[in-house]
Design a protein around this motif. Sequence first.
Motif, PDB file in Angstrom:
ATOM      1  N   SER A   8     -23.438 -22.817  11.255  1.00 24.16           N
ATOM      2  CA  SER A   8     -24.765 -22.206  11.179  1.00 24.16           C
ATOM      3  C   SER A   8     -25.718 -22.773  12.227  1.00 24.16           C
ATOM      4  O   SER A   8     -26.602 -22.083  12.709  1.00 24.16           O
ATOM      5  N   SER A  68     -23.496 -21.889  16.145  1.00 26.55           N
ATOM      6  CA  SER A  68     -22.702 -20.698  16.458  1.00 26.55           C
ATOM      7  C   SER A  68     -23.367 -19.788  17.487  1.00 26.55           C
ATOM      8  O   SER A  68     -22.719 -18.887  18.012  1.00 26.55           O
ATOM      9  N   SER A  69     -24.616 -20.023  17.800  1.00 28.35           N
ATOM     10  CA  SER A  69     -25.283 -19.179  18.797  1.00 28.35           C
ATOM     11  C   SER A  69     -24.697 -19.368  20.194  1.00 28.35           C
ATOM     12  O   SER A  69     -24.861 -18.520  21.055  1.00 28.35           O
ATOM     13  N   ASP A 104     -21.416 -19.441  21.038  1.00 30.67           N
ATOM     14  CA  ASP A 104     -20.337 -18.461  21.155  1.00 30.67           C
ATOM     15  C   ASP A 104     -19.908 -18.047  19.748  1.00 30.67           C
ATOM     16  O   ASP A 104     -18.956 -18.599  19.194  1.00 30.67           O
ATOM     17  N   PRO A 105     -20.607 -17.079  19.156  1.00 30.11           N
ATOM     18  CA  PRO A 105     -20.362 -16.728  17.754  1.00 30.11           C
ATOM     19  C   PRO A 105     -18.920 -16.308  17.465  1.00 30.11           C
ATOM     20  O   PRO A 105     -18.368 -16.670  16.437  1.00 30.11           O
ATOM     21  N   TYR A 153     -16.606 -19.469  17.478  1.00 31.33           N
ATOM     22  CA  TYR A 153     -16.876 -20.266  16.290  1.00 31.33           C
ATOM     23  C   TYR A 153     -16.316 -19.576  15.044  1.00 31.33           C
ATOM     24  O   TYR A 153     -15.780 -20.219  14.142  1.00 31.33           O
ATOM     25  N   GLY A 154     -16.447 -18.263  14.979  1.00 31.74           N
ATOM     26  CA  GLY A 154     -15.912 -17.503  13.847  1.00 31.74           C
ATOM     27  C   GLY A 154     -14.397 -17.588  13.762  1.00 31.74           C
ATOM     28  O   GLY A 154     -13.833 -17.748  12.677  1.00 31.74           O
TER      29      GLY A 154
END
Length: 123
Positions: free
Chosen positions: A57, A60-61, A63-64, A67-68
Amino acid sequence: MFDNTHAHITTWTIAIILFAVAVFLRKTGNKKAATIVQMILRVFYLLIIATGVILFSKHSSYDPALYGIKFLFGLIVIAMMEMILVRLKLDKKTGMFWVILIISFIITFYIGAKLPLGWNWFA
């Protein structure tokens, strides 16, 4: 505290050690000790997920998608660890779960090391 990955790395390192101990105890027939270690390991699963969610949280901005994907493979690693221990307890085959665990761990570790908060090994 969560500007870096120290807590997250510490929790999954301890979890890997506990997993190895639980597998060893289960293989040697010490069922009661294996159950106790597995219960402690389950607490560490929760800590891994909690520290991972906080890092996800917060960072993650960058590389979303990556990270996902790492988050997904991390959950697969935890699921396979638990499946192996449960199937060992039931005296069932675990070969495919070991393969999935190892592949998922390698992918998770590689992505984690490649992300901005990870090590610069793969640059």
